[in-house]
Enzyme design. Structure first.
Site, short mmCIF file in Angstrom:
data_model
loop_
_atom_site.label_atom_id
_atom_site.label_comp_id
_atom_site.label_asym_id
_atom_site.label_seq_id
_atom_site.Cartn_x
_atom_site.Cartn_y
_atom_site.Cartn_z
CB CYS C 86 -1.04 -2.72 12.93
SG CYS C 86 -0.32 -4.19 12.19
CG HIS C 194 -3.57 -1.29 9.02
ND1 HIS C 194 -2.56 -0.52 9.52
CD2 HIS C 194 -3.10 -2.55 9.00
CE1 HIS C 194 -1.51 -1.28 9.80
NE2 HIS C 194 -1.82 -2.53 9.51
CD GLU C 196 -3.61 2.87 9.20
OE1 GLU C 196 -4.59 2.44 9.85
OE2 GLU C 196 -2.53 2.24 9.12
#
Ligand SMILES: Nc1ncnc2c1ncn2[C@@H]1O[C@H](COP(=O)(O)OP(=O)(O)O)[C@@H](O)[C@H]1O
Ligand SMILES: [Mg+2]
Lengths: 737, 85, 225, 85
Positions: C86, C194, C196
């Site tokens: 990002c 994302h 994560e």
């Protein structure tokens, strides 16, 4: 420009334009000071005694709300309330309104509302983990409302996304009365270990007052009195109370304050954010809580603009600023600590023991007043309420009787009413997942955020149904609380605390005061019954435009605890073949309903009394069913009734249903509070039915036929899944074009 | 076609967080002879040939849409099509 | 294997990334301040998402001037893995480690949702645990995630198999539905989604886990050679 | 003090969704004689009197920071202190 003298202020009654009444001014001169206040002093009194800071018109009513329970560690009076959640952890939460600033500059008004409420949470030492918001706009049929809606939503997202706190839930509704006075309430929730809790106190003679964060400019001077004033066409564009938010600065400030509290708790005695009425309100309140006095040196205050007067510096509402009370031996440590984080920290004064609030500028004493006079001696007004005609008439006692000529058409139309329709268009612009803890995202009854490294999760909701409160403030107030609780229950949580935002018109008008008082009494009665304390909140009065008030709009921000994350339940049907039940009885409750609004263009008539006992039993039983792992889905029934709830439950997993309700078609849209729609896997049927007993009624099954089918005692309807979905999902994007 | 260039800036008293962050970055790059950066918006708006009273029109657009008079000021220049290139 | 997660002022997915490495793949990980100027002790660098410097001026633009940047470039030139997620992706394009730019979303709005991605290339050190053309669900959250590059760059990206992730649906106007690209050497990956945030089913998806496992595994394979 | 005004705009080939949104809003307000709105950034940068080679300096600042050459172009004007008012 030279400041008017004390005598001139008296002669010209300048204080009146700042919102102080003749009596208040007299009280200050004669009883508190024993002399006339100078310009700065009069300014400080006017802002500290405004409704926004002193709650002078509302204190008396707010006392009715219960605020204690075994879990409450701190209640109203602090920046935010604190509630124990076990394992030496606690949650801290509060809500705040920013209605007036948002009407003037919607993006910045909403953004700074979010920024302000976040500061209230981290100033307690807590780490913010979730944001919610409650928004009320006019109808989406004109460019002004669309502009307000779009900018306000961008402002909320802009701030929350940037600072990195997930916006996990909220509510949005539309009604003509909010056209020029939107309601913008924001709530923040944080988590903290018991040992880290900090209060906003300035204690200990000679301890230092340290200013941290953004520089002070002339932003939002008299923002607090402005929030306590009404709008008219003339003053709408002349205000210069616009504050610009800097979420980047606040992120630095937040991280630094949290780290400071964790690592260097011994350096600081107290910490407080600068919110409404900036420096004066924060420092005077810190001193008042500790019974101390203060000396402030204004030349030390970091300033963005030149030639600022004491009045301007003290009243400025520049954002992203904090005040700390620090032990003198850690002065340099504190300064170095913040400098390393790219933040300015400066000593601007010290604590004294004589209870006086003294301000110096350029070596001159510009203010010398007792802290107690400024903070604690603010007046308290008891207004008398008068019930308005609309609730007193014979007519009001009648229940609206809807006619449903085509069940299918009514059903499809109600799904696209903006207040019912999907709000995804708006909430999709909020980062709801950052921090990777969001278990239930926007779109279900309550949002759920897990507590990392534990089995616990926190459920949260913002609820307000101002239509119901308008037609019947007392019962409407009760319903607001019950609905919030139902939202939490449906997600598997036990309600443990409330924050509120009480948004109303001008309380000096007897009918408005009556709405305010009645609805708070209703709220209080439901809170007591459910044993959920109100631990923080906010009052926003004078929400009027050209003399017309908004609907009475109490917003309840309720928080629940889920002790085992495996119990988290959502409103969505999970599998075809599951059995669908309605829990709780459906009555003829059409006054104030979405259906009444849709069919008649208005809401009228009183509400039926509520059996709180029964609602509580229903809620407890549903929660028990969830905790016994008997439910596949649970959804509370609210606006639009069963027809809407059924449809909403079907959408997410693209399922259909086939139900047969043994009632007339109108009742599909009845809004009887305290009901749930649940689905149960076939293998749990017996256990569920045994648990639920007479409270539950079997109505049909979840299907995968891509069609929504309802049979009633007088009609039946079948709508295509995609038609229903597109009506519901496209309504708002379509209106916003 | 007429090109109008509009500049919208914050009033002087209004905080400009972006300007401040940019200034810090410029100093970080070693340019210490800079003191004050403000950031504003710049628009290029094309009017068709049947536009009549461009001045009035652009004022309305600025007042109602491009600038918020509570915090911003604007100015504009009318450039004709040739000048635009 | 030692990971560095770079923290810029305003980074806000740094902790999520830290947990992803620590709890997701149990590797060694440290947060590294943007004012540091060496990354020699690390085997991989992760640039997190967020709003470095508030995204002021242009996302990633101010971070690109930070003291740590030369160290990131050095580590990249040494062939060690660099991942930008990002805002991290935006920074990688701003400092020229990846081509193109990320501009404002087509719809002119920030978007947050779970999206379906296709793993176009599983022959990278970041994606070896996925199967080719695997479809995965990963959240996005960005306002300036619209990948732009000129035609020549696009042809090169295609020719060298540098497009690693594509969106199944056009969510923001990105050229060729690009969600993530890798440099020609194959050690610098930038992506808007994302991973994560997608490590556990309880938060919606665990499809991101394989990405971190791939990095770890590739490293182990190299070390064991 | 010297004031420098910098204008940064997207290259023509780059989509400008903000400009488009504004154009739609302008049309929505009934101004149908508008055809094309582009939005850019505008900076006012103050140089102190000891600044020597402002041109070179501003070029560096623009190339490295204010504009991204992949998608933007810039131009600037140097205005002296008097002109700034
Ligand atoms: N302003 C908002 N911000 C975030 N989420 C929102 C907002 N408005 C509505 N939502 C989400 O949309 C869903 C439906 O909201 P609502 O109709 O108010 O639910 P209910 O009637 O069950 O209280 C909820 O999940 C809520 O969190
Ligand atoms: Mg609900």
């Amino acid at each position: 420009m030279t400041e008017p003298t004390a005598e001139k202020i008296l002669d010209t009654k300048l204080y009146k334009s700042w919102g102080l009444s003749d009596e208040e001014y007299k009280n200050i001169s004669e009883n508190i000071l024993g002399r006339l206040p100078n310009y700065t002093e009069a300014g400080l009194f006017s802002v500290m005694w405004s409704e926004h800071c002193s709650y002078k018109n509302s204190k008396n009513v707010l006392r009715k709300l219960p605020n204690k329970s075994k879990r409450v560690l701190a209640g109203p009076g602090e920046d935010a309330g604190i509630i124990d959640i076990g394992d030496d952890q606690a949650i801290v939460f509060k809500a705040e309104s920013h209605n007036h600033p948002s009407a003037v500059e919607p993006y910045q008004g909403a953004a700074t509302g979010v920024g302000g409420i976040i500061r209230d949470i981290f100033s307690m030492g807590a780490t913010p983990i979730a944001l919610l918001n409650s928004l009320k706009f006019g109808n989406l049929d004109n460019t002004h409302t669309k502009y307000l809606a779009s900018e306000i939503v961008s402002g909320i997202g802009g701030y929350g996304n940037c600072i990195g706190i997930p916006t996990v839930g909220g509510e949005i509704s539309f009604q003509e009365r909010y056209k020029n006075n939107p309601v913008v309430n924001a709530m923040c929730l944080g988590i903290i270990n018991h040992e880290d809790v900090k209060y906003g106190k300035a204690t200990g003679n000679d301890n230092l007052i340290v200013y941290v964060g953004a520089k002070t400019g002339r932003d939002g001077i008299h923002g607090a009195t402005f929030a306590s004033d009404e709008f008219t066409d003339e003053n709408k564009t002349q205000r210069s109370a616009v504050q610009v938010g800097d979420p980047f600065m606040e992120k630095l400030l937040m991280d630094a304050c949290i780290e400071l509290v964790h690592k260097h708790s011994d350096w600081i005695m107290g910490i407080q954010d600068m919110g409404a009425a900036g420096l004066v309100s924060s420092t005077a309140e810190m001193a008042s809580k500790a019974g101390s006095g203060l000396i402030l040196e204004l030349d030390e205050v970091p300033q963005r603009e030149t030639a600022m007067t004491p009045y301007e510096i003290m009243l400025s509402e520049s954002q992203e600023r904090m005040v700390l009370c620090v032990k003198p031996e850690f002065k340099q440590d504190i300064i170095d600590f913040f400098t390393d984080k790219m933040l300015d920290a400066v000593v601007i004064g010290k604590v004294t023991s004589d209870g006086q609030y003294r301000i110096y500028q350029h070596g001159e004493l510009v203010c010398d007043i007792p802290v107690a006079g400024l903070v604690d001696d603010s007046p308290e007004y008891k207004h008398v309420g008068v019930a308005p005609e609309r609730v007193m008439s014979q007519e009001a006692k009648k229940q609206f009787q809807p006619e449903i000529s085509s069940l299918k058409d009514t059903w499809l139309s109600i799904l696209k009413q903006p207040t019912i329709a999907s709000k995804e268009y708006f909430y999709k612009t909020y980062d709801s997942q950052i921090k990777a803890n969001t278990v239930v995202k926007p779109g279900s009854d309550a949002a759920v955020v897990r507590v990392r490294n534990t089995k616990k999760a926190i459920a949260m909701t913002n609820d307000g149904n101002s239509r119901l409160v308008y037609v019947d403030p007392y019962i409407g107030g009760q319903i607001t609380v019950l609905e919030a609780a139902s939202n939490l229950i449906a997600s598997g949580a036990t309600p443990i605390g409330i924050t509120d935002c009480l948004n109303y018109g001008n309380p000096e008008k007897p009918e408005i005061f009556w709405e305010f008082n009645e609805s708070v009494e209703g709220i209080a009665s439901a809170c007591k019954k459910l044993e959920v304390p109100v631990i923080s909140g906010n009052v926003s009065l004078y929400n009027e435009f050209n003399d017309e008030a908004i609907f009475p709009s109490p917003m309840i921000g309720m928080v629940g605890l889920i002790s085992d994350i495996d119990n988290v339940t959502t409103q969505d049907f999970k599998q075809s073949g599951d059995l669908i039940y309605v829990v709780g009885d459906t009555g003829n409750d059409f006054n104030g309903s979405e259906l009444q609004q849709m069919q008649t263009g208005d809401v009228t008539g009183l509400l039926n009394e509520i059996n709180l006992e029964k609602v509580e039993e229903t809620q407890k039983t549903v929660l028990k069913a969830i905790e016994s792992k008997l439910l596949q889905s649970a959804h509370d029934l609210s606006e639009g009734g069963l027809a809407v709830a059924l449809s909403e439950s079907a959408f997410a997993n693209k399922l259909g249903f086939d139900v047969d309700i043994q009632m007339n078609s109108a009742k599909l849209f009845s809004e009887t509070p305290g009901r749930f729609l649940v689905s149960v896997a076939p293998e749990n049927k017996d256990r569920f039915e045994e648990l639920i007993g007479k409270l539950g009624t079997y109505i049909g099954e979840v299907s995968n036929s891509k069609s929504l089918k309802i049979k009633t005692s007088d009609s039946n309807a079948q709508i295509d899944f995609n038609d229903a979905l597109s009506n519901w999902k496209e309504a708002i994007p379509c209106l916003m074009k | 076609m007429t090109l109008v260039k509009v500049y919208v800036t914050y009033k002087e008293s209004i905080l400009d967080p972006q300007g401040e962050a940019i200034e810090t970055a410029i100093h970080g790059m070693g340019h210490n002879d800079i003191n004050g950066v403000r950031m504003g918006k710049y628009f290029e708006i094309n009017f068709t040939d049947d536009a009549k009273d461009i001045d009035t029109e652009i004022d309305t657009i600025c007042d109602k849409l491009l600038a918020n008079p509570n915090m911003e000021t604007y100015r504009y220049e009318i450039v004709n099509a040739e000048g635009a290139k | 294997m030692r990971f560095a997660v770079i923290v810029f002022p305003g980074s806000n997915c740094d902790k999520d990334l830290f947990y992803a490495i620590k709890d997701g793949i149990h590797a060694e990980v440290e947060m590294v301040d943007y004012r540091e100027n060496s990354l020699d002790e690390y085997d991989a660098v992760m640039i997190p998402g967020g709003f470095s410097y508030g995204d002021y001026l242009r996302s990633g633009a101010i971070a690109a001037q930070a003291p740590i940047i030369p160290a990131i470039k050095k580590l990249a030139h040494e062939g060690k893995p660099v991942l930008g997620i990002c805002n991290g992706f935006q920074i990688l394009t701003e400092i020229g480690l990846l081509p193109g730019a990320l501009i404002r979303n087509r719809q002119n709005k920030f978007i947050c949702e779970s999206v379906e991605l296709i793993v176009e290339d599983n022959q990278t050190i970041f994606t070896s645990e996925y199967s080719k053309k695997e479809s995965i669900n990963i959240p996005v959250a960005h306002g300036e995630g619209n990948y732009y590059c000129d035609d020549a760059t696009l042809s090169t990206l295609k020719a060298n198999d540098q497009i690693v992730f594509r969106y199944v649906n056009d969510i923001n106007g990105s050229v060729d539905n690009i969600a993530g690209i890798i440099n020609s050497k194959g050690n610098v990956l930038g992506m808007m989604p994302h991973p994560e945030r997608a490590l556990e089913k309880i938060v919606g998806s665990d499809d991101g886990l394989k990405m971190f496992q791939s990095i770890l595994k590739s490293h182990m394979n190299r070390v064991n050679l």
